[in-house]
Design a protein around this motif. Sequence first.
Motif, PDB file in Angstrom:
ATOM      1  N   VAL A   2       0.865  -1.177   0.000  1.00 42.96           N
ATOM      2  CA  VAL A   2       0.000   0.000   0.000  1.00 42.96           C
ATOM      3  C   VAL A   2       0.901   1.226   0.000  1.00 42.96           C
ATOM      4  CG1 VAL A   2      -1.797   1.287   1.201  1.00 42.96           C
ATOM      5  CG2 VAL A   2      -1.875  -1.210   1.165  1.00 42.96           C
ATOM      6  N   ARG A   3       0.757   2.054  -1.018  1.00 45.86           N
ATOM      7  CA  ARG A   3       1.643   3.203  -1.216  1.00 45.86           C
ATOM      8  C   ARG A   3       0.970   4.483  -0.737  1.00 45.86           C
ATOM      9  NH1 ARG A   3       3.420   5.559  -7.173  1.00 45.86           N
ATOM     10  NH2 ARG A   3       4.725   7.267  -6.435  1.00 45.86           N
ATOM     11  N   PHE A   4       1.736   5.319  -0.051  1.00 47.32           N
ATOM     12  CA  PHE A   4       1.250   6.635   0.384  1.00 47.32           C
ATOM     13  C   PHE A   4       2.302   7.692   0.068  1.00 47.32           C
ATOM     14  CE2 PHE A   4      -0.885   3.834   3.568  1.00 47.32           C
ATOM     15  CZ  PHE A   4      -2.204   4.129   3.238  1.00 47.32           C
ATOM     16  N   ASN A   5       1.913   8.716  -0.682  1.00 46.71           N
ATOM     17  CA  ASN A   5       2.780   9.894  -0.822  1.00 46.71           C
ATOM     18  C   ASN A   5       2.071  11.167  -0.374  1.00 46.71           C
ATOM     19  OD1 ASN A   5       1.102  10.504  -3.018  1.00 46.71           O
ATOM     20  ND2 ASN A   5       2.544   9.654  -4.504  1.00 46.71           N
ATOM     21  N   LEU A   6       0.816  11.034   0.035  1.00 44.40           N
ATOM     22  CA  LEU A   6       0.019  12.099   0.642  1.00 44.40           C
ATOM     23  C   LEU A   6      -0.181  13.316  -0.263  1.00 44.40           C
ATOM     24  CD1 LEU A   6      -1.052  11.230   3.364  1.00 44.40           C
ATOM     25  CD2 LEU A   6       1.229  10.285   3.040  1.00 44.40           C
ATOM     26  N   VAL A   7      -0.071  13.129  -1.560  1.00 42.20           N
ATOM     27  CA  VAL A   7      -0.334  14.217  -2.509  1.00 42.20           C
ATOM     28  C   VAL A   7      -1.770  14.705  -2.340  1.00 42.20           C
ATOM     29  CG1 VAL A   7      -0.697  14.679  -4.971  1.00 42.20           C
ATOM     30  CG2 VAL A   7       1.386  13.524  -4.210  1.00 42.20           C
ATOM     31  N   ALA A   8      -1.938  16.017  -2.298  1.00 40.79           N
ATOM     32  CA  ALA A   8      -3.273  16.607  -2.152  1.00 40.79           C
ATOM     33  C   ALA A   8      -3.237  18.037  -2.670  1.00 40.79           C
ATOM     34  CB  ALA A   8      -3.722  16.566  -0.695  1.00 40.79           C
ATOM     35  N   LEU A  12      -4.838   6.633  -2.043  1.00 41.43           N
ATOM     36  CA  LEU A  12      -5.027   8.082  -1.936  1.00 41.43           C
ATOM     37  C   LEU A  12      -4.310   8.817  -3.070  1.00 41.43           C
ATOM     38  CD1 LEU A  12      -4.639   8.555   1.930  1.00 41.43           C
ATOM     39  CD2 LEU A  12      -6.754   8.435   0.595  1.00 41.43           C
ATOM     40  N   ALA A  13      -4.187   8.183  -4.219  1.00 40.33           N
ATOM     41  CA  ALA A  13      -3.416   8.738  -5.332  1.00 40.33           C
ATOM     42  C   ALA A  13      -3.913  10.120  -5.751  1.00 40.33           C
ATOM     43  CB  ALA A  13      -3.485   7.792  -6.537  1.00 40.33           C
ATOM     44  N   GLY A  14      -2.978  11.047  -5.895  1.00 38.53           N
ATOM     45  CA  GLY A  14      -3.262  12.333  -6.502  1.00 38.53           C
ATOM     46  C   GLY A  14      -4.337  13.163  -5.845  1.00 38.53           C
ATOM     47  N   GLY A  15      -4.537  12.984  -4.551  1.00 39.96           N
ATOM     48  CA  GLY A  15      -5.590  13.730  -3.871  1.00 39.96           C
ATOM     49  C   GLY A  15      -6.930  13.018  -3.860  1.00 39.96           C
ATOM     50  N   MET A  16      -6.921  11.717  -4.104  1.00 37.63           N
ATOM     51  CA  MET A  16      -8.145  10.917  -4.074  1.00 37.63           C
ATOM     52  C   MET A  16      -8.944  11.174  -2.801  1.00 37.63           C
ATOM     53  SD  MET A  16      -9.830   8.517  -5.715  1.00 37.63           S
ATOM     54  CE  MET A  16      -8.580   7.843  -6.829  1.00 37.63           C
ATOM     55  N   PRO A  17     -10.266  11.380  -2.887  1.00 41.78           N
ATOM     56  CA  PRO A  17     -11.055  11.536  -1.663  1.00 41.78           C
ATOM     57  C   PRO A  17     -10.834  10.370  -0.706  1.00 41.78           C
ATOM     58  CG  PRO A  17     -12.386  12.080  -3.586  1.00 41.78           C
ATOM     59  CD  PRO A  17     -11.084  11.527  -4.102  1.00 41.78           C
ATOM     60  N   VAL A  18     -10.751  10.685   0.563  1.00 34.77           N
ATOM     61  CA  VAL A  18     -10.444   9.661   1.566  1.00 34.77           C
ATOM     62  C   VAL A  18     -11.483   8.547   1.553  1.00 34.77           C
ATOM     63  CG1 VAL A  18     -10.287   9.242   4.056  1.00 34.77           C
ATOM     64  CG2 VAL A  18      -9.088  11.190   3.039  1.00 34.77           C
ATOM     65  N   ALA A  19     -12.752   8.894   1.411  1.00 36.79           N
ATOM     66  CA  ALA A  19     -13.797   7.869   1.417  1.00 36.79           C
ATOM     67  C   ALA A  19     -13.608   6.883   0.266  1.00 36.79           C
ATOM     68  CB  ALA A  19     -15.174   8.522   1.338  1.00 36.79           C
ATOM     69  N   GLU A  20     -13.221   7.380  -0.904  1.00 38.08           N
ATOM     70  CA  GLU A  20     -12.978   6.490  -2.036  1.00 38.08           C
ATOM     71  C   GLU A  20     -11.731   5.638  -1.807  1.00 38.08           C
ATOM     72  OE1 GLU A  20     -13.188   4.476  -5.643  1.00 38.08           O
ATOM     73  OE2 GLU A  20     -14.699   5.535  -4.463  1.00 38.08           O
ATOM     74  N   GLY A  21     -10.711   6.220  -1.170  1.00 40.23           N
ATOM     75  CA  GLY A  21      -9.530   5.448  -0.825  1.00 40.23           C
ATOM     76  C   GLY A  21      -9.867   4.283   0.092  1.00 40.23           C
ATOM     77  N   TRP A  22     -10.748   4.531   1.051  1.00 45.58           N
ATOM     78  CA  TRP A  22     -11.167   3.464   1.953  1.00 45.58           C
ATOM     79  C   TRP A  22     -11.934   2.375   1.205  1.00 45.58           C
ATOM     80  CZ3 TRP A  22      -9.631   1.599   6.256  1.00 45.58           C
ATOM     81  CH2 TRP A  22      -9.098   2.403   7.267  1.00 45.58           C
ATOM     82  N   ARG A  23     -12.794   2.766   0.260  1.00 43.87           N
ATOM     83  CA  ARG A  23     -13.538   1.759  -0.497  1.00 43.87           C
ATOM     84  C   ARG A  23     -12.582   0.833  -1.247  1.00 43.87           C
ATOM     85  NH1 ARG A  23     -17.719   5.722  -0.887  1.00 43.87           N
ATOM     86  NH2 ARG A  23     -16.648   6.870  -2.544  1.00 43.87           N
ATOM     87  N   SER A  24     -11.566   1.444  -1.874  1.00 48.37           N
ATOM     88  CA  SER A  24     -10.584   0.660  -2.609  1.00 48.37           C
ATOM     89  C   SER A  24      -9.819  -0.285  -1.678  1.00 48.37           C
ATOM     90  CB  SER A  24      -9.608   1.601  -3.323  1.00 48.37           C
ATOM     91  OG  SER A  24      -8.558   0.887  -3.932  1.00 48.37           O
TER      92      SER A  24
END
Length: 323
Positions: free
Chosen positions: A6-12, A297-309
């Motif tokens: 699981v990759r995180f770079n926290l881009v937002a 959370l790629a590229g500023g993905m909404p957190v709720a969508e990140g959780w669904r994935s």
Amino acid sequence: MPVTVVRFNLVAPGASPAELGERYRAALEMAAYADTHGVTTVQTEEHHGVDDNWLPSPFVFAGAVLGATRRLAVTVSAVIGPLHDPLRLAEDIAVLDLLSGGRLVTVAGIGYRPQEYARAGVDWGRRGRLQDELLETVLTAWTGEEFAYRGRTVRVTPRPASDPHPLLLVGGSSRAAARRAARLGLPFFPSAHLPELEAYYKERLVEYGTEGWTMMPAAETPLLHIAEDPDRAWARYGEHFLHEARTYASWQSGEIRSAVRSGASTVEELRAEGVYRILTPDDCVAQGLDNLVLHPLAGGMPVAEGWRSLRLFCEDVLPRLGE
């Protein structure tokens, strides 16, 4: 069983401090959730002064993830070596190694953005020599013994717990990086699937009389997002992937090779290219990948969508990977 990351770079892009705080906390909660569901690794990285808030402090974030988890490894891939003070880096990694029981993995590269060197007041032209000094210093520092450093005698404590030292790999896509790794007897982490560079590294191991191994990306290492309806997800969230892909591509000159380099300029091109893939759980299992890298959370993905994935990945994909 495939390696799962699981990759995180926290881009937002454009996020406020409050929004970034929510995002960072969500990433830690996601890491803890992934840990309890058998994910192998959390991966993070380092870039500085980026408008979209790309993570600049990978070891601070790694420490938080290690504290929130109990089993998975945390890989910093990669730390930009010449931008760091060698003694302080040795101390930081030693402390994280002790705290985590050896779960931190560090890949040291030299980067590819002259702007980051200028921002730090570091000479871009000396990056190779600075990387040599950093790696040699860190390895010596971890012995816990006194040694000569820049004209003075120093000692670094505490010693790390891992024997002979915490896992440290040399990253890069050049022969210079491969030679550096072989000379120091360190594992080599090519930044793309480069069998010819792996062969060169092995030749240099023989030349230097050292031992090492290669951790090389597979021929295909796509960044994954899991959704029940990929068409809908591409339509709603494709711009997040495109932002990250175009930002990353803009930093890389022609000689830089990367496993996740994209040439796309539109969402449609990005989808066709396959560097980023939105897959159903069934399609993800059917890919047959040796390394599955989820980027929730790629590229500023909404957190709720990140959780669904992430939940679809952990609860619907992972249980079927070993079948």
